[in-house]
Design an enzyme around this catalytic site. Sequence first.
Site, PDB file in Angstrom:
ATOM      1  N   PHE A  40      -1.300  16.447   3.628  1.00  0.00           N
ATOM      2  CA  PHE A  40      -1.699  15.711   2.429  1.00  0.00           C
ATOM      3  C   PHE A  40      -0.537  15.691   1.451  1.00  0.00           C
ATOM      4  CE2 PHE A  40      -3.875  14.429  -1.371  1.00  0.00           C
ATOM      5  CZ  PHE A  40      -4.711  13.444  -0.866  1.00  0.00           C
ATOM      6  N   ASP A  61      -3.834   5.872   6.493  1.00  0.00           N
ATOM      7  CA  ASP A  61      -4.300   7.070   7.187  1.00  0.00           C
ATOM      8  C   ASP A  61      -5.240   6.619   8.316  1.00  0.00           C
ATOM      9  OD1 ASP A  61      -4.943   9.658   7.828  1.00  0.00           O
ATOM     10  OD2 ASP A  61      -6.215  10.020   6.113  1.00  0.00           O
ATOM     11  N   GLU A  98       0.836  -1.200   0.000  1.00  0.00           N
ATOM     12  CA  GLU A  98       0.000   0.000   0.000  1.00  0.00           C
ATOM     13  C   GLU A  98       0.875   1.255   0.000  1.00  0.00           C
ATOM     14  OE1 GLU A  98      -2.445   1.432  -0.744  1.00  0.00           O
ATOM     15  OE2 GLU A  98      -3.948   1.729   0.821  1.00  0.00           O
ATOM     16  N   ASP A  99       0.345   2.353  -0.534  1.00  0.00           N
ATOM     17  CA  ASP A  99       1.118   3.594  -0.557  1.00  0.00           C
ATOM     18  C   ASP A  99       1.137   4.281   0.802  1.00  0.00           C
ATOM     19  OD1 ASP A  99      -1.587   4.159  -0.706  1.00  0.00           O
ATOM     20  OD2 ASP A  99      -1.435   5.592  -2.349  1.00  0.00           O
ATOM     21  N   ARG A 124       0.567  11.824  -9.580  1.00  0.00           N
ATOM     22  CA  ARG A 124       1.107  10.478  -9.341  1.00  0.00           C
ATOM     23  C   ARG A 124       2.480  10.322  -9.989  1.00  0.00           C
ATOM     24  NH1 ARG A 124      -3.047   7.207  -7.298  1.00  0.00           N
ATOM     25  NH2 ARG A 124      -5.116   7.567  -8.120  1.00  0.00           N
TER      26      ARG A 124
HETATM   27  P1  IMP Z   1      -7.376   5.119   4.912  1.00  0.00           P
HETATM   28  O1  IMP Z   1      -8.466   4.134   4.619  1.00  0.00           O
HETATM   29  O2  IMP Z   1      -7.931   6.341   5.622  1.00  0.00           O
HETATM   30  O3  IMP Z   1      -6.231   4.517   5.664  1.00  0.00           O
HETATM   31  O4  IMP Z   1      -6.907   5.698   3.545  1.00  0.00           O
HETATM   32  C1  IMP Z   1      -5.858   5.174   2.854  1.00  0.00           C
HETATM   33  C2  IMP Z   1      -5.881   5.649   1.418  1.00  0.00           C
HETATM   34  O5  IMP Z   1      -6.164   7.035   1.343  1.00  0.00           O
HETATM   35  C3  IMP Z   1      -4.528   5.474   0.771  1.00  0.00           C
HETATM   36  O6  IMP Z   1      -4.479   4.266   0.087  1.00  0.00           O
HETATM   37  C4  IMP Z   1      -4.455   6.654  -0.170  1.00  0.00           C
HETATM   38  O7  IMP Z   1      -4.976   6.292  -1.425  1.00  0.00           O
HETATM   39  C5  IMP Z   1      -5.341   7.702   0.429  1.00  0.00           C
HETATM   40  N1  IMP Z   1      -4.555   8.720   1.164  1.00  0.00           N
HETATM   41  C6  IMP Z   1      -4.453   8.905   2.498  1.00  0.00           C
HETATM   42  N2  IMP Z   1      -3.652   9.929   2.806  1.00  0.00           N
HETATM   43  C7  IMP Z   1      -3.205  10.414   1.622  1.00  0.00           C
HETATM   44  C8  IMP Z   1      -2.302  11.481   1.272  1.00  0.00           C
HETATM   45  O8  IMP Z   1      -1.739  12.222   2.100  1.00  0.00           O
HETATM   46  N3  IMP Z   1      -2.111  11.658  -0.063  1.00  0.00           N
HETATM   47  C9  IMP Z   1      -2.676  10.890  -1.021  1.00  0.00           C
HETATM   48  N4  IMP Z   1      -3.521   9.886  -0.734  1.00  0.00           N
HETATM   49  C10 IMP Z   1      -3.775   9.640   0.573  1.00  0.00           C
HETATM   50 MG    MG Z   2      -4.393   3.942  -1.869  1.00  0.00          MG
END
Ligand code: IMP
Ligand code: MG
Length: 177
Positions: free
Chosen positions: A150, A101, A97-98, A163
Amino acid sequence: MHKDIESILVCEKEIENIVNSIAKQIEKDYNFKEFIMIGLLKGSMTFMADLMRKIHLDFPVDFIIASSYSGTQSTGKIQITKDIDSDISGKDILIVEDIIDTGRTLEYIKNHLINKKAKTVKICTLFDKPYRRRSSIVPDYTGMKIPDEFIVGYGLDYNELYRNLPYVGILSPSVYT
Ligand code: IMP
Ligand code: MG
């Protein structure tokens, strides 16, 4: 630097060092052990492409497309728009995963893979924003913990842009406010 980037958080060289170090750990942990690498598209594409080429083991790859984000906010509603093609029952899975959050996306995906009878599901994330966690998800491999900003670049987007930046930068709030 791109005009919409406030500052560079991780430069290309630093990214390379982080990726190399994670690859070494994975190589050590999965030596003589079969696993399937599953990337969460689209954010993990750049990271996974670099990471997989640094792991000198034999393993298949697969992909899931899931989304929960709209702009800079997690909607909390996760949708799988493309599922894996492979049979993973009894297999060890490594999700790539990238960024984590709230952790809701990975919690959902992990349960989804466990429901498909995966033996183990481990998580490798390039970035972690631990402050806004809304789930019990803990990554097994983390590249870097980052502040609650962000970020975009190296696969990460804002509304599908940035990207392709080779570095990771903090997006200027003026772009989304
Ligand atoms: P989560 O479900 O809140 O953990 O969200 C995770 C997903 O949100 C990641 O796979 C990203 O695609 C996106 N995301 C969360 N923070 C960022 C950020 O700072 N920049 C870009 N995408 C983000
Ligand atoms: Mg993602």
